[in-house]
Motif scaffolding. Structure first.
Motif, short mmCIF file in Angstrom:
data_model
loop_
_atom_site.label_atom_id
_atom_site.label_comp_id
_atom_site.label_asym_id
_atom_site.label_seq_id
_atom_site.Cartn_x
_atom_site.Cartn_y
_atom_site.Cartn_z
N ASN A 1 4.09 1.52 -1.30
CA ASN A 1 4.59 1.79 -2.49
C ASN A 1 3.50 2.59 -3.67
O ASN A 1 4.16 3.06 -4.55
N HIS A 2 2.35 1.88 -3.90
CA HIS A 2 1.16 2.28 -4.30
C HIS A 2 0.84 3.75 -4.07
O HIS A 2 0.78 4.61 -4.89
N LYS A 3 0.65 4.04 -2.84
CA LYS A 3 0.62 5.63 -2.34
C LYS A 3 1.53 6.34 -2.66
O LYS A 3 1.41 7.70 -3.07
N SER B 1 0.89 -1.23 0.01
CA SER B 1 0.07 -0.07 -0.11
C SER B 1 0.96 1.37 0.12
O SER B 1 0.53 2.13 -0.66
N ARG C 1 3.73 6.09 -5.09
CA ARG C 1 4.20 5.80 -6.53
C ARG C 1 5.57 5.54 -6.65
O ARG C 1 6.40 5.91 -7.40
#
Length: 215
Positions: free
Chosen positions: A193-195, A191, A197
């Motif tokens: 890493n996704h947030k 999560s 970017r």
């Protein structure tokens, strides 16, 4: 240890002495095997297809195609290997770009053999071996590069996980320190890493340092 448990490594460097030295470094282990070596980045995709290494040790400065472009190409392949960027300098702008391109870790060529052993084992297991001092030096040498997403997009728990991970802790270390399961740690890091970017742990750790989460 059986061959099924061995970590396979491809060494990419335009210096024949470095390629030979890396082979000798890993010959001293029972769990890491060098399955091939190449002298330039344009040879990497075919070599990866042929040998299917778990980890690629990638020199960043080569004659025809540098390690940065070779890493970018690898990251477009299905199920790409983990990449450890190698540099002759303590801090290199190319290291930052390599991390952004998908490199999972980075090492100076002056590191002792044991550090190479540990780094390959770490990235093969989904972790990353780096030092806080190395990340601080990179941040100091790239002041113009700022995170595109603020840390306030993270939950409090995600911030805690990120702060511990940025110290170089493995998933098991994070789980012990924050009293959670490794599965939960992996979920939080995915999560994060996704947030933020970013593509991997080093990118997330660099963001943590740049934003002041870790001093």
């Amino acid at each position: 240890m059986g061959s099924e448990a061995q970590i396979s490594v491809l060494v990419v460097d335009d210096d024949a002495f470095v390629r030979r030295g890396m082979t000798d470094i890993f010959a001293a282990t029972t769990d890491i095997v060098v399955v091939g070596s190449r002298s330039d980045g344009d040879e990497v995709p075919a070599a990866v297809e042929a040998t299917r290494p778990h980890v690629v040790l990638m020199d960043l400065m080569m004659g025809r195609v540098g390690g940065l472009d070779a890493t970018r190409t690898l990251m477009t392949m299905p199920d790409p290997p983990k990449v450890v960027a190698m540099t002759a300098m303590d801090v290199d702008d190319l290291v930052v770009e390599a991390v952004k391109a998908g490199a999972h870790s980075f090492l100076s060529k002056s590191e002792p053999p044991e550090t190479y052993h540990q780094s390959v084992r770490a990235v093969a297991a989904g972790n990353t071996l780096f030092s806080e001092d190395s990340l601080r030096r990179i941040v100091r040498h790239s002041p113009s590069q700022r995170p595109t997403v603020a840390l306030d997009s993270l939950t409090d728990r995600e911030r805690e996980v990120l702060a511990v991970m940025a110290s170089g802790a493995t998933n098991a270390d994070i789980a012990r320190r924050l009293f959670m399961s490794e599965t939960t740690v992996k979920s939080h890091l995915a999560s994060v890493n996704h947030k933020l970017r970013v593509s991997n742990r080093v990118g997330a750790a660099l963001t943590a340092f740049r934003c002041g989460l870790v001093e």
